[in-house]
Scaffold this active site. Structure first.
Site, PDB file in Angstrom:
ATOM      1  N   GLY A 176      -9.937  -4.212  -9.859  1.00 40.40           N
ATOM      2  CA  GLY A 176      -9.403  -5.532 -10.197  1.00 40.40           C
ATOM      3  C   GLY A 176     -10.536  -6.549 -10.277  1.00 40.40           C
ATOM      4  N   ASP A 231      -9.635  -2.644  -1.111  1.00 38.02           N
ATOM      5  CA  ASP A 231      -9.608  -3.825  -1.973  1.00 38.02           C
ATOM      6  C   ASP A 231      -8.566  -4.837  -1.502  1.00 38.02           C
ATOM      7  OD1 ASP A 231      -7.867  -1.641  -2.888  1.00 38.02           O
ATOM      8  OD2 ASP A 231      -7.184  -3.075  -4.389  1.00 38.02           O
ATOM      9  N   ASN A 232      -7.730  -4.462  -0.554  1.00 31.87           N
ATOM     10  CA  ASN A 232      -6.738  -5.389  -0.013  1.00 31.87           C
ATOM     11  C   ASN A 232      -7.158  -5.952   1.338  1.00 31.87           C
ATOM     12  OD1 ASN A 232      -5.074  -5.095  -2.246  1.00 31.87           O
ATOM     13  ND2 ASN A 232      -3.896  -3.431  -1.328  1.00 31.87           N
ATOM     14  N   ASP A 283      -2.727  -9.699  -0.039  1.00 31.70           N
ATOM     15  CA  ASP A 283      -2.016  -8.875  -1.017  1.00 31.70           C
ATOM     16  C   ASP A 283      -0.747  -8.260  -0.440  1.00 31.70           C
ATOM     17  OD1 ASP A 283      -3.815  -9.506  -2.945  1.00 31.70           O
ATOM     18  OD2 ASP A 283      -4.436  -7.463  -3.407  1.00 31.70           O
ATOM     19  N   GLY A 335      -7.194  -7.620 -11.711  1.00 28.77           N
ATOM     20  CA  GLY A 335      -6.566  -7.510 -13.011  1.00 28.77           C
ATOM     21  C   GLY A 335      -5.509  -8.548 -13.288  1.00 28.77           C
ATOM     22  N   ARG A 336      -5.137  -9.307 -12.271  1.00 32.20           N
ATOM     23  CA  ARG A 336      -4.090 -10.298 -12.568  1.00 32.20           C
ATOM     24  C   ARG A 336      -4.178 -11.537 -11.677  1.00 32.20           C
ATOM     25  NH1 ARG A 336       1.456  -7.862 -10.112  1.00 32.20           N
ATOM     26  NH2 ARG A 336       0.546  -6.730  -8.364  1.00 32.20           N
ATOM     27  N   ASP A 378      -0.719  -5.384 -17.429  1.00 36.44           N
ATOM     28  CA  ASP A 378      -0.351  -6.495 -18.299  1.00 36.44           C
ATOM     29  C   ASP A 378      -0.759  -7.847 -17.717  1.00 36.44           C
ATOM     30  OD1 ASP A 378       1.414  -6.725 -16.214  1.00 36.44           O
ATOM     31  OD2 ASP A 378       3.211  -6.284 -17.385  1.00 36.44           O
ATOM     32  N   ARG A 395     -13.106  -9.622  -1.036  1.00 32.59           N
ATOM     33  CA  ARG A 395     -12.535  -8.445  -0.363  1.00 32.59           C
ATOM     34  C   ARG A 395     -13.620  -7.460   0.051  1.00 32.59           C
ATOM     35  NH1 ARG A 395      -7.370  -8.039  -3.228  1.00 32.59           N
ATOM     36  NH2 ARG A 395      -7.010 -10.121  -4.054  1.00 32.59           N
TER      37      ARG A 395
HETATM   38  P1  AMP Z   1      -2.519  -3.588  -5.630  1.00 34.46           P
HETATM   39  O1  AMP Z   1      -2.051  -2.227  -5.293  1.00 34.46           O
HETATM   40  O2  AMP Z   1      -1.416  -4.559  -5.900  1.00 34.46           O
HETATM   41  O3  AMP Z   1      -3.539  -4.109  -4.680  1.00 34.46           O
HETATM   42  O4  AMP Z   1      -3.216  -3.443  -7.073  1.00 34.46           O
HETATM   43  C1  AMP Z   1      -4.414  -2.752  -7.295  1.00 34.46           C
HETATM   44  C2  AMP Z   1      -5.186  -3.415  -8.399  1.00 34.46           C
HETATM   45  O5  AMP Z   1      -4.525  -3.288  -9.630  1.00 34.46           O
HETATM   46  C3  AMP Z   1      -5.403  -4.878  -8.152  1.00 34.46           C
HETATM   47  O6  AMP Z   1      -6.772  -5.094  -8.147  1.00 34.46           O
HETATM   48  C4  AMP Z   1      -4.781  -5.601  -9.295  1.00 34.46           C
HETATM   49  O7  AMP Z   1      -5.668  -6.570  -9.814  1.00 34.46           O
HETATM   50  C5  AMP Z   1      -4.505  -4.528 -10.306  1.00 34.46           C
HETATM   51  N1  AMP Z   1      -3.184  -4.748 -10.888  1.00 34.46           N
HETATM   52  C6  AMP Z   1      -1.993  -4.553 -10.282  1.00 34.46           C
HETATM   53  N2  AMP Z   1      -0.977  -4.854 -11.115  1.00 34.46           N
HETATM   54  C7  AMP Z   1      -1.528  -5.281 -12.269  1.00 34.46           C
HETATM   55  C8  AMP Z   1      -1.017  -5.736 -13.518  1.00 34.46           C
HETATM   56  N3  AMP Z   1       0.293  -5.839 -13.739  1.00 34.46           N
HETATM   57  N4  AMP Z   1      -1.903  -6.060 -14.483  1.00 34.46           N
HETATM   58  C9  AMP Z   1      -3.220  -5.970 -14.266  1.00 34.46           C
HETATM   59  N5  AMP Z   1      -3.769  -5.545 -13.129  1.00 34.46           N
HETATM   60  C10 AMP Z   1      -2.945  -5.200 -12.129  1.00 34.46           C
HETATM   61 MG    MG Z   2      -4.425  -5.629  -4.188  1.00 30.57          MG
END
Ligand code: AMP
Ligand code: MG
Length: 464
Positions: free
Chosen positions: A66, A227-228, A237, A68-69, A100, A158
């Site tokens: 990420g 990363d969290n 997160d 990513g959002r 997305d 992070r």
């Molecule tokens: P998470 O499990 O929520 O910590 O997500 C892992 C990584 O995936 C994070 O770094 C987010 O930035 C990326 N990510 C999660 N959902 C999306 C999304 N809908 N679009 C783009 N990146 C995403």
């Molecule tokens: Mg995350």
């Protein structure tokens, strides 16, 4: 730059979070702010950025992840210092990979409510300022609608931010990031012989204390990937998190976590494991494995010390005596055997009267094995008498640390379903209740009750 959403509307805002940046909820409801915090119109002077990071997911190196959002708008000064403001779900970034860049209303409400609930419980956390929504459709397991949550923290750096530059073999960027974090957030470490080692030690201690806080209220993060993990020791997160209800040390709140890596019992050791991953990334700066190891050794003592303090407060012991941990462990053993509701148990324990066993019923009835409870209560009363504990005074102390109101999954679910039908009142009501978790709040008792039968089948996963 954020990608605009069609016809955004206000969903909810936190007055306490708003006060941290000199705003109020009424102001946040205005069109200007709804547009700004959806990413539709830039804030004056703002130069949005996204920050790249990598990480270990479920113990496995996953490379770049990420962000990513999430898009950082800038920072704002407030009564408790500077806060960065970040939009989550405002569209694709250069790091979106296959995603997305969007967040759905369901997950934004969960993050919003839990951030603010954790803050009210006194546990270090990022904050949530406001949620906006749009009817734009977003594909997940089902079709949902888009939403943006504005988060705040002094920093969103992070563990994975460091891992990223380390694994890319970019020592200059690694040092730049470490120096920025030390100079900005750990300035007192600047003068140390090895500030990078001290950074690792302090982050390790903060992480350990944060997780002790989690254990003390039965909070489970659910996705403790590196990363969290916040470099400031903040809960970060909120995804498939959960609060313990029927107590089970091996409870897994994240449906996707089949092996239970992030179960209630395991999250303590995983916190330490994550610090190792950070130590590994910082190793080129720290110098020797011995120094890194020395810093990481701070974890268990810091965790035990904090947990011991919190548990003593939870059972209302004003002094520390030998055998206290055995007594407290004994309570957890009978809670485990009877799968007793974690929050109700500690709250009702505060009502116990040392010399009135006949009044134990509301507490005692939480246990199927009443005899096991009676046996434990005998030892507990003995211990309380030993420090001349006064019922009313102890009860008042215990009620300041044992919440009556927590974010039970089904409560979040009810507020989410209402919101999905266009009624946001439930989110505001729940927020107001969770902002005063220790107060009795006459009239709101229903929010402190055991989950209904339908809630037993609720599942939460990583999909957000
Ligand atoms: P998470 O499990 O929520 O910590 O997500 C892992 C990584 O995936 C994070 O770094 C987010 O930035 C990326 N990510 C999660 N959902 C999306 C999304 N809908 N679009 C783009 N990146 C995403
Ligand atoms: Mg995350």
């Amino acid at each position: 730059m954020p990608t605009p959403l069609p016809a955004p509307y206000f969903v909810a805002a936190s007055s306490r979070a708003a006060a941290l940046v000199g705003l109020d909820v009424e102001t946040l409801k205005g069109d200007d702010f709804v547009n700004a915090f959806t990413g539709n119109t830039p804030l004056p002077g703002s130069e949005p950025v996204s920050a790249v990071y990598s990480g270990h997911q479920f113990g496995v190196w996953a490379g770049q992840l990420g962000d990513g959002r999430a898009i950082l708008l800038g920072d704002a000064d407030g009564p408790e210092g500077r806060m960065e403001l970040q939009l989550k779900g405002a569209g694709k970034t250069p790091y979106s990979r296959m995603g997305d860049g969007r967040a759905v209303l369901r997950s934004s409400i969960r993050e919003f409510l839990c951030s603010e609930a954790m803050a009210a419980l006194g546990i270090p956390t990022t904050r949530a300022l406001v949620i906006t929504g749009s009817n734009q459709r977003v594909m997940r397991e089902n079709i949902e609608t888009a939403s943006v949550v504005t988060r705040m923290a002094p920093s969103f750096v992070r563990f994975g931010s460091f891992e990223h530059w380390h694994y890319r073999d970019r020592p200059d960027e690694l040092r730049l990031l470490a120096d920025y974090v030390i100079d900005t957030f750990y300035a007192e470490l600047r003068g140390a012989a090895n500030p990078y080692k001290e950074l690792l030690a302090e982050v390790t201690r903060r992480t350990a204390r944060m997780i002790a806080g989690w254990q003390s209220v039965g909070f489970m993060h659910g996705v403790m990937n590196t990363d969290n993990m916040s470099i400031l020791g903040l809960t970060l997160d909120y995804g498939p998190f959960g609060f313990m209800e029927a107590f089970d040390v091996n409870y897994i709140c994240n449906h996707t976590d089949q092996g239970g890596r992030y179960s209630y019992a395991n999250q303590v050791a995983i916190g330490h494991w994550n610090c190792y991953a950070l130590g590994n990334a910082l190793l080129p700066l720290i110098g020797t494995v011995e120094d890194a190891q020395g810093a990481l050794d701070a974890y268990m003592p810091a965790f035990e010390e904090k947990l011991d303090e919190l548990l003593h407060a939870k059972v209302g012991l004003a002094t520390t005596q030998e055998g206290d941990r055995a007594l407290i462990d004994g309570l957890f053993t009978i809670m485990q055997a009877g799968h007793v509701d974690f929050t109700l148990l500690f709250r009702r324990l505060g009502d116990l009267q040392v010399d009135a066993q006949e009044l134990d019923a509301p507490l005692r009835d939480l246990f199927l094995d009443r005899a096991a409870f009676d046996e434990w209560a005998l030892r507990y009363r003995e211990r309380l008498r030993g420090e001349s504990s006064i019922d009313a005074e102890r009860r008042a102390r215990m009620n300041r640390v044992n919440p009556k109101y927590i974010l039970r999954n089904y409560l979040a679910q009810q507020a989410i379903e209402q919101a999905q039908n266009g009624d946001y009142a439930g989110v505001a009501t729940l927020l107001a209740i969770l902002e005063q978790p220790f107060d009795e709040q006459p009239g709101n008792e229903v929010y402190a009750a055991l989950p209904p039968d339908w809630a037993a089948h609720l599942e939460v996963s990583c999909s957000s």
